[in-house]
Design a protein around this motif. Sequence first.
Motif, PDB file in Angstrom:
ATOM      1  N   HIS A   1      -3.193 -13.136 -18.250  1.00 22.21           N
ATOM      2  CA  HIS A   1      -2.908 -13.633 -16.903  1.00 22.21           C
ATOM      3  C   HIS A   1      -2.127 -12.587 -16.101  1.00 22.21           C
ATOM      4  CE1 HIS A   1      -2.175 -16.548 -13.733  1.00 22.21           C
ATOM      5  NE2 HIS A   1      -0.901 -16.222 -13.770  1.00 22.21           N
ATOM      6  N   GLY A   2      -1.145 -11.953 -16.741  1.00 24.33           N
ATOM      7  CA  GLY A   2      -0.365 -10.915 -16.081  1.00 24.33           C
ATOM      8  C   GLY A   2      -1.221  -9.727 -15.669  1.00 24.33           C
ATOM      9  N   LYS A   3      -2.136  -9.315 -16.549  1.00 18.78           N
ATOM     10  CA  LYS A   3      -3.021  -8.186 -16.228  1.00 18.78           C
ATOM     11  C   LYS A   3      -3.957  -8.537 -15.074  1.00 18.78           C
ATOM     12  CE  LYS A   3      -2.882  -5.917 -20.704  1.00 18.78           C
ATOM     13  NZ  LYS A   3      -3.609  -5.488 -21.893  1.00 18.78           N
ATOM     14  N   VAL A   4      -4.489  -9.748 -15.095  1.00 16.49           N
ATOM     15  CA  VAL A   4      -5.375 -10.188 -14.007  1.00 16.49           C
ATOM     16  C   VAL A   4      -4.611 -10.196 -12.682  1.00 16.49           C
ATOM     17  CG1 VAL A   4      -6.658 -12.173 -13.088  1.00 16.49           C
ATOM     18  CG2 VAL A   4      -6.958 -11.485 -15.473  1.00 16.49           C
ATOM     19  N   GLN A   5      -3.385 -10.722 -12.699  1.00 13.20           N
ATOM     20  CA  GLN A   5      -2.575 -10.750 -11.474  1.00 13.20           C
ATOM     21  C   GLN A   5      -2.290  -9.342 -10.971  1.00 13.20           C
ATOM     22  OE1 GLN A   5      -1.769 -13.381  -9.585  1.00 13.20           O
ATOM     23  NE2 GLN A   5      -3.024 -14.545 -10.988  1.00 13.20           N
ATOM     24  N   GLU A   6      -2.023  -8.425 -11.891  1.00 13.99           N
ATOM     25  CA  GLU A   6      -1.760  -7.036 -11.516  1.00 13.99           C
ATOM     26  C   GLU A   6      -2.986  -6.411 -10.846  1.00 13.99           C
ATOM     27  OE1 GLU A   6      -0.910  -2.834 -13.813  1.00 13.99           O
ATOM     28  OE2 GLU A   6      -0.160  -4.680 -14.730  1.00 13.99           O
ATOM     29  N   ILE A   7      -4.158  -6.620 -11.441  1.00 14.87           N
ATOM     30  CA  ILE A   7      -5.398  -6.071 -10.874  1.00 14.87           C
ATOM     31  C   ILE A   7      -5.687  -6.690  -9.510  1.00 14.87           C
ATOM     32  CG2 ILE A   7      -7.911  -6.001 -11.172  1.00 14.87           C
ATOM     33  CD1 ILE A   7      -7.308  -5.742 -14.239  1.00 14.87           C
ATOM     34  N   LEU A   8      -5.529  -8.007  -9.398  1.00 13.33           N
ATOM     35  CA  LEU A   8      -5.758  -8.671  -8.105  1.00 13.33           C
ATOM     36  C   LEU A   8      -4.784  -8.161  -7.045  1.00 13.33           C
ATOM     37  CD1 LEU A   8      -6.473 -12.362  -9.200  1.00 13.33           C
ATOM     38  CD2 LEU A   8      -8.114 -10.656  -8.371  1.00 13.33           C
ATOM     39  N   GLY A   9      -3.543  -7.932  -7.440  1.00 10.99           N
ATOM     40  CA  GLY A   9      -2.551  -7.389  -6.511  1.00 10.99           C
ATOM     41  C   GLY A   9      -2.923  -5.997  -6.035  1.00 10.99           C
ATOM     42  N   GLN A  10      -3.406  -5.155  -6.955  1.00  8.50           N
ATOM     43  CA  GLN A  10      -3.841  -3.807  -6.586  1.00  8.50           C
ATOM     44  C   GLN A  10      -5.031  -3.859  -5.642  1.00  8.50           C
ATOM     45  OE1 GLN A  10      -4.604  -2.006 -10.391  1.00  8.50           O
ATOM     46  NE2 GLN A  10      -2.440  -1.563 -10.795  1.00  8.50           N
ATOM     47  N   GLN A  11      -5.986  -4.735  -5.940  1.00  7.98           N
ATOM     48  CA  GLN A  11      -7.158  -4.871  -5.074  1.00  7.98           C
ATOM     49  C   GLN A  11      -6.770  -5.371  -3.685  1.00  7.98           C
ATOM     50  OE1 GLN A  11      -9.825  -7.359  -7.336  1.00  7.98           O
ATOM     51  NE2 GLN A  11     -10.642  -5.632  -8.491  1.00  7.98           N
ATOM     52  N   ALA A  12      -5.837  -6.309  -3.626  1.00  8.54           N
ATOM     53  CA  ALA A  12      -5.384  -6.828  -2.331  1.00  8.54           C
ATOM     54  C   ALA A  12      -4.684  -5.732  -1.536  1.00  8.54           C
ATOM     55  CB  ALA A  12      -4.453  -8.025  -2.533  1.00  8.54           C
ATOM     56  N   ALA A  13      -3.869  -4.915  -2.216  1.00  5.25           N
ATOM     57  CA  ALA A  13      -3.174  -3.816  -1.545  1.00  5.25           C
ATOM     58  C   ALA A  13      -4.171  -2.790  -1.031  1.00  5.25           C
ATOM     59  CB  ALA A  13      -2.171  -3.167  -2.497  1.00  5.25           C
ATOM     60  N   GLN A  14      -5.196  -2.481  -1.817  1.00  5.70           N
ATOM     61  CA  GLN A  14      -6.226  -1.534  -1.392  1.00  5.70           C
ATOM     62  C   GLN A  14      -7.004  -2.075  -0.190  1.00  5.70           C
ATOM     63  OE1 GLN A  14      -8.488  -0.937  -4.975  1.00  5.70           O
ATOM     64  NE2 GLN A  14      -7.035   0.531  -5.839  1.00  5.70           N
ATOM     65  N   ALA A  15      -7.339  -3.356  -0.238  1.00  2.81           N
ATOM     66  CA  ALA A  15      -8.066  -3.965   0.873  1.00  2.81           C
ATOM     67  C   ALA A  15      -7.212  -3.964   2.136  1.00  2.81           C
ATOM     68  CB  ALA A  15      -8.477  -5.397   0.513  1.00  2.81           C
ATOM     69  N   GLN A  16      -5.927  -4.250   1.978  1.00  4.03           N
ATOM     70  CA  GLN A  16      -5.022  -4.253   3.126  1.00  4.03           C
ATOM     71  C   GLN A  16      -4.881  -2.846   3.700  1.00  4.03           C
ATOM     72  OE1 GLN A  16      -1.083  -5.694   2.239  1.00  4.03           O
ATOM     73  NE2 GLN A  16      -0.772  -6.426   4.330  1.00  4.03           N
ATOM     74  N   ALA A  17      -4.785  -1.829   2.830  1.00  3.78           N
ATOM     75  CA  ALA A  17      -4.686  -0.442   3.293  1.00  3.78           C
ATOM     76  C   ALA A  17      -5.961  -0.020   4.010  1.00  3.78           C
ATOM     77  CB  ALA A  17      -4.398   0.476   2.115  1.00  3.78           C
ATOM     78  N   ALA A  18      -7.119  -0.429   3.463  1.00  7.01           N
ATOM     79  CA  ALA A  18      -8.391  -0.093   4.099  1.00  7.01           C
ATOM     80  C   ALA A  18      -8.504  -0.768   5.460  1.00  7.01           C
ATOM     81  CB  ALA A  18      -9.540  -0.505   3.191  1.00  7.01           C
ATOM     82  N   GLN A  19      -8.069  -1.997   5.542  1.00  7.66           N
ATOM     83  CA  GLN A  19      -8.116  -2.735   6.806  1.00  7.66           C
ATOM     84  C   GLN A  19      -7.185  -2.083   7.831  1.00  7.66           C
ATOM     85  OE1 GLN A  19      -6.940  -6.850   6.522  1.00  7.66           O
ATOM     86  NE2 GLN A  19      -8.288  -7.446   8.209  1.00  7.66           N
ATOM     87  N   ALA A  20      -6.006  -1.655   7.385  1.00  7.39           N
ATOM     88  CA  ALA A  20      -5.059  -0.994   8.287  1.00  7.39           C
ATOM     89  C   ALA A  20      -5.638   0.328   8.774  1.00  7.39           C
ATOM     90  CB  ALA A  20      -3.722  -0.758   7.571  1.00  7.39           C
ATOM     91  N   ALA A  21      -6.333   1.048   7.881  1.00  7.18           N
ATOM     92  CA  ALA A  21      -6.940   2.314   8.285  1.00  7.18           C
ATOM     93  C   ALA A  21      -8.057   2.079   9.298  1.00  7.18           C
ATOM     94  CB  ALA A  21      -7.482   3.044   7.047  1.00  7.18           C
ATOM     95  N   MET A  22      -8.832   1.034   9.095  1.00  7.25           N
ATOM     96  CA  MET A  22      -9.904   0.694  10.047  1.00  7.25           C
ATOM     97  C   MET A  22      -9.321   0.304  11.400  1.00  7.25           C
ATOM     98  SD  MET A  22     -12.784   1.210   8.592  1.00  7.25           S
ATOM     99  CE  MET A  22     -14.031   0.238   9.396  1.00  7.25           C
ATOM    100  N   GLY A  23      -8.216  -0.400  11.365  1.00  9.39           N
ATOM    101  CA  GLY A  23      -7.557  -0.803  12.616  1.00  9.39           C
ATOM    102  C   GLY A  23      -7.003   0.392  13.372  1.00  9.39           C
ATOM    103  N   ALA A  24      -6.520   1.379  12.645  1.00  9.02           N
ATOM    104  CA  ALA A  24      -5.979   2.587  13.287  1.00  9.02           C
ATOM    105  C   ALA A  24      -7.091   3.424  13.905  1.00  9.02           C
ATOM    106  CB  ALA A  24      -5.211   3.423  12.261  1.00  9.02           C
ATOM    107  N   MET A  25      -8.295   3.337  13.362  1.00 10.60           N
ATOM    108  CA  MET A  25      -9.426   4.110  13.896  1.00 10.60           C
ATOM    109  C   MET A  25      -9.971   3.486  15.178  1.00 10.60           C
ATOM    110  SD  MET A  25     -11.565   4.826  10.467  1.00 10.60           S
ATOM    111  CE  MET A  25     -11.744   6.527   9.980  1.00 10.60           C
ATOM    112  N   GLY A  26      -9.913   2.176  15.247  1.00 13.89           N
ATOM    113  CA  GLY A  26     -10.534   1.462  16.348  1.00 13.89           C
ATOM    114  C   GLY A  26      -9.622   1.290  17.462  1.00 13.89           C
TER     115      GLY A  26
END
Length: 105
Positions: free
Chosen positions: A80-105
């Motif tokens: 459960h801890g490993k799954v939460q860690e992976i989901l947290g990393q994926q959420a952070a990556q998605a948030q960073a990608a979204q922020a980068a897209m917002g900065a471009m537009g």
Amino acid sequence: SHPRRERRSVSVVPVSVVPAAVPTSMQRAQQNELEAITDMFNKMTEQCFKKCVATYKEEALSVGEATCVDRCVHKYMTVHGKVQEILGQQAAQAQAAQAAMGAMG
């Protein structure tokens, strides 16, 4: 010689008239987290019990059953801890990608 206190009337509003408080996003997030933890605990309990307890002859767990439950719970929590860690990393990556897209537009 005591100062006189001014009397004030207090109006009481029936509870049914007061609108229900709208939960904040923080309260909803906390509620969701509590529900997720409760669900995980219930699933872990059910799975480990099914796996480790064969019969109901005694009120206490045998040494073998207790060892099995201990290992099962440890494994469940580790995964459960490993799954939460992976989901947290994926959420952070998605948030960073979204922020980068917002900065471009």
